[in-house]
Design a protein around this motif. Structure first.
Motif, PDB file in Angstrom:
ATOM      1  N   UNK A 138       0.835  -1.201   0.000  1.00 37.64           N
ATOM      2  CA  UNK A 138       0.000   0.000   0.000  1.00 37.64           C
ATOM      3  C   UNK A 138       0.868   1.250   0.000  1.00 37.64           C
ATOM      4  N   UNK A 139       1.955   1.229   0.749  1.00 37.70           N
ATOM      5  CA  UNK A 139       2.862   2.378   0.757  1.00 37.70           C
ATOM      6  C   UNK A 139       3.516   2.573  -0.606  1.00 37.70           C
ATOM      7  N   UNK A 140       3.968   1.491  -1.222  1.00 42.96           N
ATOM      8  CA  UNK A 140       4.599   1.604  -2.545  1.00 42.96           C
ATOM      9  C   UNK A 140       3.606   2.124  -3.577  1.00 42.96           C
ATOM     10  N   UNK A 141       2.383   1.621  -3.514  1.00 37.67           N
ATOM     11  CA  UNK A 141       1.345   2.095  -4.447  1.00 37.67           C
ATOM     12  C   UNK A 141       1.020   3.564  -4.219  1.00 37.67           C
ATOM     13  N   UNK A 142       0.962   3.976  -2.946  1.00 37.36           N
ATOM     14  CA  UNK A 142       0.666   5.373  -2.631  1.00 37.36           C
ATOM     15  C   UNK A 142       1.736   6.295  -3.183  1.00 37.36           C
ATOM     16  N   UNK A 143       2.983   5.863  -3.097  1.00 33.56           N
ATOM     17  CA  UNK A 143       4.060   6.697  -3.628  1.00 33.56           C
ATOM     18  C   UNK A 143       3.926   6.850  -5.139  1.00 33.56           C
ATOM     19  N   UNK A 188       6.598  -0.539   8.543  1.00 35.87           N
ATOM     20  CA  UNK A 188       6.398  -0.317   7.108  1.00 35.87           C
ATOM     21  C   UNK A 188       6.370   1.169   6.774  1.00 35.87           C
ATOM     22  N   UNK A 189       5.807   1.965   7.672  1.00 40.50           N
ATOM     23  CA  UNK A 189       5.804   3.421   7.466  1.00 40.50           C
ATOM     24  C   UNK A 189       7.229   3.955   7.476  1.00 40.50           C
ATOM     25  N   UNK A 190       8.006   3.519   8.455  1.00 41.31           N
ATOM     26  CA  UNK A 190       9.399   3.956   8.566  1.00 41.31           C
ATOM     27  C   UNK A 190      10.176   3.602   7.297  1.00 41.31           C
ATOM     28  N   UNK A 191      10.030   2.382   6.825  1.00 38.82           N
ATOM     29  CA  UNK A 191      10.754   1.955   5.629  1.00 38.82           C
ATOM     30  C   UNK A 191      10.285   2.708   4.389  1.00 38.82           C
ATOM     31  N   UNK A 192       9.011   3.039   4.337  1.00 39.90           N
ATOM     32  CA  UNK A 192       8.465   3.823   3.219  1.00 39.90           C
ATOM     33  C   UNK A 192       9.118   5.202   3.163  1.00 39.90           C
ATOM     34  N   UNK A 193       9.190   5.876   4.291  1.00 41.36           N
ATOM     35  CA  UNK A 193       9.795   7.212   4.322  1.00 41.36           C
ATOM     36  C   UNK A 193      11.277   7.135   3.978  1.00 41.36           C
ATOM     37  N   UNK A 194      11.982   6.201   4.583  1.00 40.76           N
ATOM     38  CA  UNK A 194      13.418   6.087   4.323  1.00 40.76           C
ATOM     39  C   UNK A 194      13.708   5.699   2.874  1.00 40.76           C
ATOM     40  N   UNK A 195      12.833   4.914   2.284  1.00 39.47           N
ATOM     41  CA  UNK A 195      13.040   4.433   0.915  1.00 39.47           C
ATOM     42  C   UNK A 195      12.754   5.506  -0.127  1.00 39.47           C
ATOM     43  N   UNK A 196      11.668   6.250   0.073  1.00 44.42           N
ATOM     44  CA  UNK A 196      11.193   7.135  -0.990  1.00 44.42           C
ATOM     45  C   UNK A 196      11.433   8.626  -0.756  1.00 44.42           C
ATOM     46  N   UNK A 197      11.467   9.063   0.487  1.00 44.27           N
ATOM     47  CA  UNK A 197      11.356  10.499   0.733  1.00 44.27           C
ATOM     48  C   UNK A 197      12.639  11.176   1.183  1.00 44.27           C
ATOM     49  N   UNK A 198      13.716  10.439   1.310  1.00 45.37           N
ATOM     50  CA  UNK A 198      14.947  11.032   1.815  1.00 45.37           C
ATOM     51  C   UNK A 198      16.033  11.129   0.745  1.00 45.37           C
ATOM     52  N   UNK A 199      15.675  10.894  -0.498  1.00 44.98           N
ATOM     53  CA  UNK A 199      16.669  10.724  -1.555  1.00 44.98           C
ATOM     54  C   UNK A 199      17.595  11.926  -1.723  1.00 44.98           C
TER      55      UNK A 199
END
Length: 305
Positions: free
Chosen positions: A70-75, A153-164
Protein backbone atom coordinates in the motif's frame (compact mmCIF):
# COMPACT_ATOMS: atom_id res chain seq x y z
CA UNK A 1 9.46 39.21 4.71
CA UNK A 2 9.07 36.97 1.69
CA UNK A 3 6.17 34.58 2.01
CA UNK A 4 6.31 30.81 2.47
CA UNK A 5 3.77 28.53 0.79
CA UNK A 6 3.11 24.90 1.58
CA UNK A 7 0.56 22.34 0.39
CA UNK A 8 -1.19 20.51 3.20
CA UNK A 9 -2.87 17.17 2.39
CA UNK A 10 -4.09 14.25 4.47
CA UNK A 11 -5.96 10.93 4.51
CA UNK A 12 -5.45 9.12 1.19
CA UNK A 13 -6.15 5.62 2.60
CA UNK A 14 -4.40 3.65 -0.13
CA UNK A 15 -5.78 0.11 -0.32
CA UNK A 16 -9.21 0.88 1.13
CA UNK A 17 -10.87 -0.80 -1.85
CA UNK A 18 -9.38 -4.14 -0.80
CA UNK A 19 -11.29 -3.96 2.48
CA UNK A 20 -14.53 -2.52 1.10
CA UNK A 21 -15.59 -3.99 -2.28
CA UNK A 22 -18.13 -1.19 -2.80
CA UNK A 23 -15.28 1.28 -3.20
CA UNK A 24 -13.94 -0.60 -6.21
CA UNK A 25 -16.96 0.67 -8.16
CA UNK A 26 -15.56 4.20 -7.88
CA UNK A 27 -12.13 4.59 -9.46
CA UNK A 28 -10.46 7.37 -7.51
CA UNK A 29 -7.45 7.33 -9.86
CA UNK A 30 -9.70 8.36 -12.74
CA UNK A 31 -11.91 10.82 -10.87
CA UNK A 32 -10.50 12.19 -7.60
CA UNK A 33 -6.76 12.26 -8.25
CA UNK A 34 -6.88 13.93 -11.71
CA UNK A 35 -9.01 16.75 -10.28
CA UNK A 36 -6.61 17.20 -7.39
CA UNK A 37 -3.64 17.34 -9.75
CA UNK A 38 -5.50 19.75 -12.00
CA UNK A 39 -6.18 22.09 -9.07
CA UNK A 40 -2.54 21.96 -8.03
CA UNK A 41 -1.34 22.69 -11.55
CA UNK A 42 -3.77 25.63 -11.88
CA UNK A 43 -3.18 26.99 -8.37
CA UNK A 44 -1.95 30.35 -9.70
CA UNK A 45 -5.51 30.98 -10.91
CA UNK A 46 -6.70 30.78 -7.31
CA UNK A 47 -4.01 33.25 -6.25
CA UNK A 48 -0.67 34.37 -7.71
CA UNK A 49 0.79 33.78 -4.23
CA UNK A 50 0.33 30.04 -4.78
CA UNK A 51 2.48 29.88 -7.90
CA UNK A 52 5.47 28.60 -5.93
CA UNK A 53 4.87 25.75 -3.48
CA UNK A 54 7.89 25.46 -1.18
CA UNK A 55 7.11 22.12 0.47
CA UNK A 56 4.32 19.59 1.04
CA UNK A 57 2.97 18.32 4.36
CA UNK A 58 0.87 15.16 4.59
CA UNK A 59 -0.68 14.70 8.02
CA UNK A 60 -1.27 10.96 8.13
CA UNK A 61 -3.23 7.96 6.81
CA UNK A 62 -1.19 7.29 3.71
CA UNK A 63 -2.60 3.76 3.69
CA UNK A 64 -5.67 1.94 4.91
CA UNK A 65 -4.01 -0.88 6.85
CA UNK A 66 -0.27 -0.18 6.86
CA UNK A 67 0.82 -2.85 4.37
CA UNK A 68 4.09 -2.50 2.47
CA UNK A 69 2.47 -2.74 -0.96
CA UNK A 70 0.00 0.00 0.00
CA UNK A 71 2.86 2.38 0.76
CA UNK A 72 4.60 1.60 -2.54
CA UNK A 73 1.35 2.09 -4.45
CA UNK A 74 0.67 5.37 -2.63
CA UNK A 75 4.06 6.70 -3.63
CA UNK A 76 3.69 5.79 -7.31
CA UNK A 77 0.01 6.67 -7.75
CA UNK A 78 -0.44 9.60 -5.36
CA UNK A 79 2.72 11.29 -4.11
CA UNK A 80 4.79 11.07 -7.26
CA UNK A 81 2.19 12.89 -9.45
CA UNK A 82 1.80 15.56 -6.74
CA UNK A 83 5.56 16.12 -6.56
CA UNK A 84 5.66 16.44 -10.35
CA UNK A 85 2.75 18.92 -10.32
CA UNK A 86 4.53 21.11 -7.77
CA UNK A 87 8.03 20.67 -9.27
CA UNK A 88 9.35 19.48 -5.93
CA UNK A 89 11.75 16.69 -4.96
CA UNK A 90 11.10 14.03 -2.32
CA UNK A 91 13.00 15.86 0.41
CA UNK A 92 10.36 18.59 0.29
CA UNK A 93 7.62 16.10 1.24
CA UNK A 94 7.04 15.68 4.99
CA UNK A 95 4.75 12.90 6.24
CA UNK A 96 3.62 11.71 9.68
CA UNK A 97 1.76 8.46 10.42
CA UNK A 98 -1.96 8.18 11.12
CA UNK A 99 -4.12 5.53 12.75
CA UNK A 100 -4.55 3.72 9.41
CA UNK A 101 -0.78 3.61 8.91
CA UNK A 102 -0.31 0.98 11.60
CA UNK A 103 0.25 -2.50 10.25
CA UNK A 104 -3.07 -3.97 11.36
CA UNK A 105 -1.75 -7.53 10.96
CA UNK A 106 0.61 -6.78 13.85
CA UNK A 107 -1.84 -4.83 16.00
CA UNK A 108 -4.49 -7.56 15.70
CA UNK A 109 -2.06 -10.39 16.47
CA UNK A 110 -3.00 -11.87 19.88
CA UNK A 111 0.65 -12.39 20.91
CA UNK A 112 1.51 -8.76 20.14
CA UNK A 113 -1.57 -7.52 22.00
CA UNK A 114 -0.48 -9.48 25.07
CA UNK A 115 3.04 -8.05 24.90
CA UNK A 116 1.63 -4.55 24.50
CA UNK A 117 -0.73 -4.79 27.47
CA UNK A 118 1.95 -6.02 29.86
CA UNK A 119 4.08 -2.86 29.79
CA UNK A 120 1.27 -0.41 29.03
CA UNK A 121 -1.42 -1.39 31.50
CA UNK A 122 -4.84 -2.76 30.60
CA UNK A 123 -6.64 -2.67 27.26
CA UNK A 124 -7.82 0.88 27.83
CA UNK A 125 -4.24 2.12 27.56
CA UNK A 126 -2.20 4.60 29.60
CA UNK A 127 -3.70 6.01 32.78
CA UNK A 128 -1.49 9.02 33.53
CA UNK A 129 1.60 10.97 32.51
CA UNK A 130 3.83 8.80 34.69
CA UNK A 131 2.85 5.69 32.71
CA UNK A 132 3.58 7.47 29.45
CA UNK A 133 6.93 8.84 30.60
CA UNK A 134 8.10 5.42 31.77
CA UNK A 135 7.21 3.90 28.41
CA UNK A 136 8.74 6.60 26.21
CA UNK A 137 11.85 7.75 28.04
CA UNK A 138 13.90 4.59 27.56
CA UNK A 139 14.15 3.77 23.86
CA UNK A 140 16.32 0.72 24.47
CA UNK A 141 13.61 -1.17 26.31
CA UNK A 142 11.38 -3.68 24.57
CA UNK A 143 8.20 -1.83 25.50
CA UNK A 144 9.23 1.22 23.47
CA UNK A 145 10.25 -0.96 20.53
CA UNK A 146 6.92 -2.81 20.72
CA UNK A 147 5.06 0.48 20.62
CA UNK A 148 6.70 1.42 17.29
CA UNK A 149 6.66 -2.09 15.80
CA UNK A 150 3.37 -1.57 13.88
CA UNK A 151 4.93 1.48 12.14
CA UNK A 152 7.88 -0.41 10.64
CA UNK A 153 6.40 -0.32 7.11
CA UNK A 154 5.80 3.42 7.47
CA UNK A 155 9.40 3.96 8.57
CA UNK A 156 10.75 1.95 5.63
CA UNK A 157 8.47 3.82 3.22
CA UNK A 158 9.79 7.21 4.32
CA UNK A 159 13.42 6.09 4.32
CA UNK A 160 13.04 4.43 0.92
CA UNK A 161 11.19 7.13 -0.99
CA UNK A 162 11.36 10.50 0.73
CA UNK A 163 14.95 11.03 1.82
CA UNK A 164 16.67 10.72 -1.55
CA UNK A 165 17.84 14.33 -1.91
CA UNK A 166 18.16 15.24 1.77
CA UNK A 167 21.84 15.92 2.61
CA UNK A 168 21.14 15.29 6.30
CA UNK A 169 19.60 11.86 5.65
CA UNK A 170 20.45 9.28 8.30
CA UNK A 171 19.17 5.72 7.64
CA UNK A 172 19.06 5.02 11.38
CA UNK A 173 16.60 7.87 11.93
CA UNK A 174 13.05 6.81 12.80
CA UNK A 175 10.39 8.96 11.06
CA UNK A 176 7.61 7.31 13.06
CA UNK A 177 8.57 9.06 16.31
CA UNK A 178 9.72 12.64 17.01
CA UNK A 179 10.35 13.24 13.31
CA UNK A 180 12.23 16.48 12.52
CA UNK A 181 13.09 18.27 9.29
CA UNK A 182 14.80 21.63 8.80
CA UNK A 183 14.13 23.61 5.64
CA UNK A 184 15.43 26.94 4.41
CA UNK A 185 12.83 28.77 2.31
CA UNK A 186 13.42 32.25 0.93
CA UNK A 187 16.21 32.84 3.47
CA UNK A 188 13.92 31.78 6.31
CA UNK A 189 14.46 28.76 8.53
CA UNK A 190 11.48 26.45 8.90
CA UNK A 191 11.28 23.68 11.51
CA UNK A 192 8.90 20.79 10.79
CA UNK A 193 8.05 18.79 13.91
CA UNK A 194 6.55 15.40 13.08
CA UNK A 195 4.57 13.81 15.91
CA UNK A 196 3.10 10.31 16.08
CA UNK A 197 -0.34 10.66 17.64
CA UNK A 198 -1.33 7.09 16.65
CA UNK A 199 0.94 5.26 19.11
CA UNK A 200 -2.05 3.71 20.89
CA UNK A 201 -4.54 3.81 18.02
CA UNK A 202 -6.54 0.81 16.87
CA UNK A 203 -6.42 -1.11 20.15
CA UNK A 204 -9.49 -3.04 21.19
CA UNK A 205 -10.94 -2.00 24.54
CA UNK A 206 -12.34 -4.37 27.14
CA UNK A 207 -15.52 -4.68 25.07
CA UNK A 208 -13.43 -5.80 22.05
CA UNK A 209 -14.20 -2.60 20.15
CA UNK A 210 -11.89 0.09 18.78
CA UNK A 211 -12.70 3.48 20.26
CA UNK A 212 -9.77 5.90 20.01
CA UNK A 213 -11.55 9.12 20.87
CA UNK A 214 -10.11 10.70 24.02
CA UNK A 215 -7.75 7.76 24.61
CA UNK A 216 -4.70 8.43 22.40
CA UNK A 217 -1.34 9.69 23.61
CA UNK A 218 1.51 11.73 22.19
CA UNK A 219 3.63 11.89 25.30
CA UNK A 220 5.70 14.71 26.77
CA UNK A 221 8.97 12.88 25.97
CA UNK A 222 8.15 12.97 22.26
CA UNK A 223 7.37 16.70 22.37
CA UNK A 224 10.36 17.54 24.57
CA UNK A 225 12.68 15.68 22.18
CA UNK A 226 11.51 17.86 19.29
CA UNK A 227 11.59 21.08 21.30
CA UNK A 228 15.17 20.32 22.35
CA UNK A 229 16.20 19.97 18.70
CA UNK A 230 14.74 23.34 17.76
CA UNK A 231 16.39 25.16 20.67
CA UNK A 232 19.78 24.72 19.07
CA UNK A 233 19.18 27.48 16.53
CA UNK A 234 16.81 30.28 15.63
CA UNK A 235 13.83 29.31 13.48
CA UNK A 236 11.54 31.83 11.80
CA UNK A 237 8.60 29.40 11.69
CA UNK A 238 7.88 26.22 13.64
CA UNK A 239 5.22 23.88 12.26
CA UNK A 240 3.97 20.88 14.24
CA UNK A 241 2.35 18.06 12.27
CA UNK A 242 0.29 15.26 13.79
CA UNK A 243 -2.61 13.19 12.54
CA UNK A 244 -5.16 13.64 15.31
CA UNK A 245 -6.75 16.86 16.58
CA UNK A 246 -6.10 17.47 20.27
CA UNK A 247 -9.53 16.28 21.41
CA UNK A 248 -8.60 12.73 20.39
CA UNK A 249 -5.85 12.65 23.03
CA UNK A 250 -6.43 11.49 26.59
CA UNK A 251 -7.20 14.50 28.75
CA UNK A 252 -4.07 14.15 30.90
CA UNK A 253 -1.88 14.04 27.79
CA UNK A 254 -3.78 16.80 26.03
CA UNK A 255 -3.20 19.06 29.03
CA UNK A 256 0.57 18.47 28.87
CA UNK A 257 1.56 17.66 25.28
CA UNK A 258 -1.04 19.91 23.69
CA UNK A 259 -0.01 22.89 25.79
CA UNK A 260 3.68 22.38 24.97
CA UNK A 261 2.94 22.28 21.25
CA UNK A 262 0.79 25.40 21.39
CA UNK A 263 3.46 27.26 23.36
CA UNK A 264 6.30 26.33 21.03
CA UNK A 265 4.81 26.30 17.50
CA UNK A 266 3.40 28.89 15.13
CA UNK A 267 1.27 26.42 13.17
CA UNK A 268 -0.26 23.04 14.04
CA UNK A 269 -1.39 20.87 11.12
CA UNK A 270 -3.54 17.76 11.50
CA UNK A 271 -5.96 15.52 9.60
CA UNK A 272 -8.12 12.54 10.61
CA UNK A 273 -11.57 14.14 10.80
CA UNK A 274 -11.75 14.82 7.05
CA UNK A 275 -13.04 18.36 7.55
CA UNK A 276 -10.84 21.34 6.59
CA UNK A 277 -10.69 24.37 8.86
CA UNK A 278 -8.54 27.31 9.95
CA UNK A 279 -8.49 28.42 13.58
CA UNK A 280 -6.30 31.25 14.86
CA UNK A 281 -5.77 31.51 18.61
CA UNK A 282 -4.21 34.37 20.56
CA UNK A 283 -4.28 34.22 24.32
CA UNK A 284 -3.27 32.26 27.37
CA UNK A 285 -3.49 29.01 25.36
CA UNK A 286 -0.79 30.27 23.03
CA UNK A 287 -0.48 32.22 19.82
CA UNK A 288 -0.80 29.75 16.99
CA UNK A 289 -2.85 28.70 13.97
CA UNK A 290 -4.50 25.26 13.84
CA UNK A 291 -5.15 23.93 10.32
CA UNK A 292 -7.00 20.62 9.94
CA UNK A 293 -6.93 19.23 6.39
CA UNK A 294 -9.79 17.61 4.54
CA UNK A 295 -9.46 14.04 3.28
CA UNK A 296 -7.68 13.49 -0.03
CA UNK A 297 -10.00 10.51 -0.44
CA UNK A 298 -12.87 9.84 1.93
CA UNK A 299 -14.22 6.34 1.62
CA UNK A 300 -17.68 5.20 2.58
CA UNK A 301 -18.23 5.04 6.32
CA UNK A 302 -16.42 6.62 9.24
CA UNK A 303 -12.85 6.18 8.07
CA UNK A 304 -11.45 8.16 10.98
CA UNK A 305 -12.47 5.63 13.63
Amino acid sequence: MTGITWLHLSDWHEGAEEHNPELAQFDRLKVVLPKLIEDIQNRHQISPDLSQVDFIVFSGDVTFSGEEKQYDNAYEKFFKPILEATNLTEDKLFIVPGNHDLNRNIVNDPDYSLVLKQPFGDADGFKNNEDVNKALMDKDKERFKNLLKPFLNFKEFVNKHLQKNDPSYDPSYDPSYAYFRKLEVNSQKVALLGINSALMAGRENLQKKVDDYGKLIVGEPQIEELIAITKGEKFDIKIAVLHHPFEWLAEFDRNRSGVKLRDNCNFILCGHQHSPDFVQTNGIKGNYVMIPAGASYEQIGRAHV
